[in-house]
Write an enzyme that holds these catalytic residues in place. Structure first.
Site, PDB file in Angstrom:
ATOM      1  N   TYR A 176      -2.601  -0.159  10.379  1.00 58.78           N
ATOM      2  CA  TYR A 176      -2.546  -0.447   8.947  1.00 58.78           C
ATOM      3  C   TYR A 176      -1.164  -0.142   8.379  1.00 58.78           C
ATOM      4  CZ  TYR A 176      -4.184  -0.827   4.132  1.00 58.78           C
ATOM      5  OH  TYR A 176      -4.365  -1.212   2.822  1.00 58.78           O
ATOM      6  N   SER A 178       0.853  -1.191   0.000  1.00 62.78           N
ATOM      7  CA  SER A 178       0.000   0.000   0.000  1.00 62.78           C
ATOM      8  C   SER A 178       0.887   1.238   0.000  1.00 62.78           C
ATOM      9  CB  SER A 178      -0.877   0.002   1.263  1.00 62.78           C
ATOM     10  OG  SER A 178      -1.534   1.229   1.455  1.00 62.78           O
TER      11      SER A 178
END
Length: 298
Positions: free
Chosen positions: A154, A141
């Site tokens: 995250y 990501s």
């Protein structure tokens, strides 16, 4: 060095394939002739996606954090197709908000699914990939390239999977296995739309500098992932501008620490008032991971 392998001769496993990136990736790979094996935790959704991927597609229900179950699925897929050429470790969930307001188990569940689930995926499927001299694509990501306040779980998990994949690449290269990392910015999926329902976090995201403050369409992002899989690329960027982030990632923590601190201080009262709304990880559709078990999709 990239090596192009025609997708039409490949068997490709996609985890987190019920929705979002995983589902779209399975459909696109099937359109290019690949035989796709879908892995996830939502059997009805997996069945529907498999039906869209043609008669050679199959699905298996498994939690990516359950190594025994995942290993059994890997053997079943190899037995069914005779080989596994590519594995895409895509399953993941997210949790937003300040660390101090987060539920410890929910925070740990994000690390468990995103990082340890990716490790389990590699463990389960590497024997098949060694046999086929195949390719593992780990989905990371933008969060792996730059830290972000209110996204500690995250960011930690995605930075972890990036480092894990880079380390693994050197370990398995002599066995003919290639390992890549796929990077995505905010992409139009159920997960991102669900996260944007939190108005405080959505406001925080809107203040990010362009182009990191945009939500990008799913189809072009997945097209780039498919091209990277065909090339067995070490790095795949779902949005082209992410490549440029590699050259500036060293300065980003200090910059974000300064700018982000001001924004968090300004939003602190609202974050505190809405803390109860973000106690569990958010996955596909914005639904809370109420059983702390369902691995949703990126």
């Amino acid at each position: 060095m990239s090596t192009t392998v025609p997708l039409a001769v490949q068997v490709v496993v996609v985890t987190g394939a019920a929705r979002g990136v995983g589902a779209q990736l399975a459909r696109k790979l099937a359109q290019r002739g690949a035989r796709v094996a879908l892995v996830g935790l939502e059997p009805e959704e997996l069945k529907a996606v498999a039906a869209q991927c043609g008669p050679d597609a199959r699905y298996w229900e498994a939690d990516v954090t359950d190594l025994d179950a995942l290993s059994a699925v890997a053997r079943q897929i190899q037995d069914h197709y005779g080989r596994i050429d590519t594995v895409v470790a895509n399953a993941g969930i997210a949790l937003g908000g300040p660390l101090q307001d987060s539920d410890p188990r929910a925070f740990e569940r994000v690390i468990e699914v995103n990082l340890l689930g990716s490790v389990a995926t590699a463990r389960a499927f590497l024997p098949a990939l060694v046999f086929s001299r195949g390719y593992l694509l780990q989905i990371a990501s933008l969060a792996a390239l730059t830290p972000a306040p209110l996204m500690a779980a995250y960011c930690a998990s995605k930075a972890g999977v990036e480092a894990f994949a880079h380390s693994l690449r050197a370990e398995v290269a002599y066995q003919g296995v290639k390992v890549g990392v796929g990077y995505l910015s905010w992409t139009d999926t159920d997960m991102v739309r669900g996260a944007d329902q939190d108005t405080v976090l959505a406001q925080m995201r809107s203040r990010l500098p362009w182009p990191a403050n945009k939500t990008y369409p799913l189809a072009p992002a997945v097209d780039r992932l498919v091209a990277g899989i065909a090339r067995r690329s070490p790095h795949v960027y779902a949005q082209a501008w992410l490549r440029g982030m590699q050259s500036v990632r060293g300065v980003l923590p200090g910059l974000i620490a300064t700018v982000g601190a001001r924004d968090v201080a300004r939003l602190a009262p609202r974050l505190k008032a809405t803390a109860a709304t973000r106690l569990r990880p958010v996955g596909a559709g914005g639904a809370a991971d109420t059983a702390a078990r369902r691995a949703a999709v990126e």
